[in-house]
Structure formats: C-alpha cells, structure tokens
Design a protein around this motif. Structure first.
Motif, PDB file in Angstrom:
ATOM      1  N   SER A  20       0.809  -1.219   0.000  1.00  0.00           N
ATOM      2  CA  SER A  20       0.000   0.000   0.000  1.00  0.00           C
ATOM      3  C   SER A  20       0.838   1.263   0.000  1.00  0.00           C
ATOM      4  CB  SER A  20      -0.927   0.016   1.224  1.00  0.00           C
ATOM      5  OG  SER A  20      -1.865  -1.034   1.166  1.00  0.00           O
ATOM      6  N   LYS A 127      -5.849   4.099   4.070  1.00  0.00           N
ATOM      7  CA  LYS A 127      -6.394   2.919   3.402  1.00  0.00           C
ATOM      8  C   LYS A 127      -5.297   1.893   3.184  1.00  0.00           C
ATOM      9  CE  LYS A 127      -9.193   1.667  -0.653  1.00  0.00           C
ATOM     10  NZ  LYS A 127      -9.790   2.167  -1.913  1.00  0.00           N
ATOM     11  N   TRP A 128      -5.644   0.621   3.388  1.00  0.00           N
ATOM     12  CA  TRP A 128      -4.698  -0.481   3.192  1.00  0.00           C
ATOM     13  C   TRP A 128      -5.255  -1.457   2.163  1.00  0.00           C
ATOM     14  CZ3 TRP A 128      -0.069   0.103   5.446  1.00  0.00           C
ATOM     15  CH2 TRP A 128       0.015   0.965   6.553  1.00  0.00           C
ATOM     16  N   GLN A 129      -4.377  -1.973   1.307  1.00  0.00           N
ATOM     17  CA  GLN A 129      -4.810  -2.959   0.309  1.00  0.00           C
ATOM     18  C   GLN A 129      -5.094  -4.318   0.934  1.00  0.00           C
ATOM     19  OE1 GLN A 129      -2.129  -3.334  -3.080  1.00  0.00           O
ATOM     20  NE2 GLN A 129      -1.502  -1.191  -2.877  1.00  0.00           N
TER      21      GLN A 129
END
Length: 308
Positions: A20, A127-129
């Motif tokens: 990310s 936000k994180w993948q």
C-alpha cells in the motif's frame, strides 16, 4: 596507489514496506528478478534480497519462493547475491535460515544484536490494500527482533563455516560493533569484514551525521584496516547519509527496502536510486566497484560456488 572503488549494494524489496505504501514495490518473483537485474545493470555490484508471498506481498521465508528468482538473477547478471538472514522480526531463526541454507550464497546479512525494530509509526495511512499490512506494523510495537549471541553463533557456524558464506554485518547501534569484535576475538569471523552501519530505524541509532562519524571512529578503533564499511539509512535520510558515507571513505546501500523515494518523488524502480547515488559518486570523483572488484575487496567465494 589505485583509486578507491565504492561498492553499491541495492536492497530490492525487504520486509519493512508494504504494497500500500508504493505501487512500485516489487513483490512477485518476476518483479523481484526484474528489479534486481535492472539495479545491477545500473551499477549495483551487490543485490540484497528478501522474498514476498506473490499472492499478497507479505514477507515470506519460503525457500521455494526464493528459488523462483535467485537462479534467474544469477543467469542474467554477475552481481553478488546477498540473501537476508534477518527476514522479518516476526520470523523464527529457523525460518530465516531456510532459504540461505538451501542457496549457500556468497553473502548473507547478519544482524548483530537483539533490538526493538519498530515499524508501527508507519500505521498512519487512510487505506490499506491488505489486512495483513497494518497488523504486521502494529505487531512491531510489542516485538523484539531476536538476534541473541546463540543465534549469531548458529548463523556463523551453519552458513559461514558450513557454506563458505561471508556476511554483511548489520550494526544498528554502537554496541553491535563490540559484539562483532567479540566474535572476531573468538576467531569466529575474520577480515576483511563488511560492516553495514544502519541508521534511522526506531529502536536503533538515529540518522545523524554525528552518529556516522562516531560509528566509524569506534569501528576504526576496533577493526583497524581489516574492515570495509557501508551505510544504509531509512526513508528520507537515505541519500544524505550515504553521500556523507561515500565522502568519508565508505560504501553505500540503496533500494526500496530502505527508502521508497527518489528525491521528493516515489522511486519508480530500484535502478533509479542506483543511478541517483552514481551521480553523487561521479560528483565526488569516485569510481564504482564492479562485481568482480567487490568479490576481491570482500574475499568472497565466487558465484560459481553457490547452490542455485
């Protein structure tokens, strides 16, 4: 007197950064191989390698994953292949040694002491993948990166004595230099030592030029002319600290393991960072060591004596 040659090490992916954080971080075997080969073509004579799970990019110690890129890199370049024994602070020593013991490389990293190795300050992202990314970073808040004297003796015995592998001794603080001197005094290591001064990891020594001067002064006192030093620095400290190191007579390490940036922008490749430090070395009238010269400087066994 022959001009001094500077060894450029490139640490291609590591286990610190997560997908990310940069779309350019190599995670699959194909990507790691391509990035390593391009870095070598740009002038890196040592390639420091970790592996990642190709499904989601998390750090892995699986030898089968390493073997998907190690032979390809060896076939395409003459660079020295240096495999991590640090892996990740969340791995056991047996896990961390599995790939090096199978590959029997010319070089491995060897961390010179247990320490806090804190990555949780990088949690501040919207936000994180992948779910594993913030969990891994948070876990470092309450984890010790374990490298006891028994652990280090095991690595020196099994890889050094057993496989003819020599080491990039990673020293994150001044005490680590004294630990290395202890092993030298016991005859478990001998010169020419390749010591990597590591700056800017939370839990280790700070990325301050005064600390670099101090680390070199202590290393000079302990090891005299029987060592080569190199410098790596985390994040934004990478290029300033390694530029100072080069001017002080040292070698340099770049790569997306240590910093995701090339100047003020995200680095699009490891090779971009190699080219940037080459321009600095050119400005200092310093020559870059070839892989053959690096092998001679560090008394390595040769790429024909590895197991991949």
């Amino acid at each position: 007197m022959a001009p001094r040659k500077v060894i450029i090490t490139c640490a291609v992916t590591g286990s610190v950064h997560t997908p990310s954080m940069s779309p350019h971080l190599p995670v699959t075997p194909d990507q790691i191989a391509a990035e390593a080969i391009a870095a070598a073509e740009a002038g890196a004579s040592i390639l420091h390698l970790h592996a990642r799970d190709p499904r989601d990019g998390r750090p892995t110690a699986d030898p089968d994953v390493f073997m998907q890129f190690l032979p390809r890199i060896k076939q395409a370049t003459s660079a020295v292949i240096n495999i991590t024994t640090g892996g990740s602070s969340l791995m056991t020593l047996d896990q961390r040694l599995a790939a090096p013991l199978r590959a029997e490389p010319e070089m491995c990293s060897l961390n010179m002491g247990s320490m806090n190795f804190a990555l949780f300050p990088m949690l501040d992202r919207p936000k994180w993948q992948h779910e594993w990314e913030p969990k891994l970073l948070e876990a470092t808040r309450d984890t010790i990166f374990k490298n006891t004297f028994a652990d280090m003796e095991t690595v020196l015995e099994r890889l050094g004595k057993g496989c003819g592998t020599r080491f990039e001794f990673e020293c994150y603080d001044v005490g680590h230099l004294y630990s290395l001197a202890h092993f030298r005094d016991r005859g478990l290591v001998s010169g020419p030592l390749f010591i990597q001064f590591v700056f800017g990891i939370l839990g280790g020594i700070g990325a301050d030029p005064d600390n670099l001067v101090h680390m070199k002064r202590i290393a000079d006192k302990l090891f005299g002319d029987s060592y080569q030093f190199s410098v790596l620095a985390a994040g934004r400290h990478q290029m300033p600290m390694i530029s100072i190191a080069a001017a002080m007579g040292g070698n340099v390490r770049v790569g997306l393991e240590d910093s995701l940036y090339d100047g003020r922008q995200l680095a699009k490749s490891n090779a971009d960072q190699v080219r940037r430090i080459r321009s600095v070395l050119d400005g200092l009238s310093l020559d870059v060591a070839t892989p053959t010269e690096a092998r001679e400087m560090l008394a390595l066994k040769g790429g024909d004596r590895v197991a991949f």
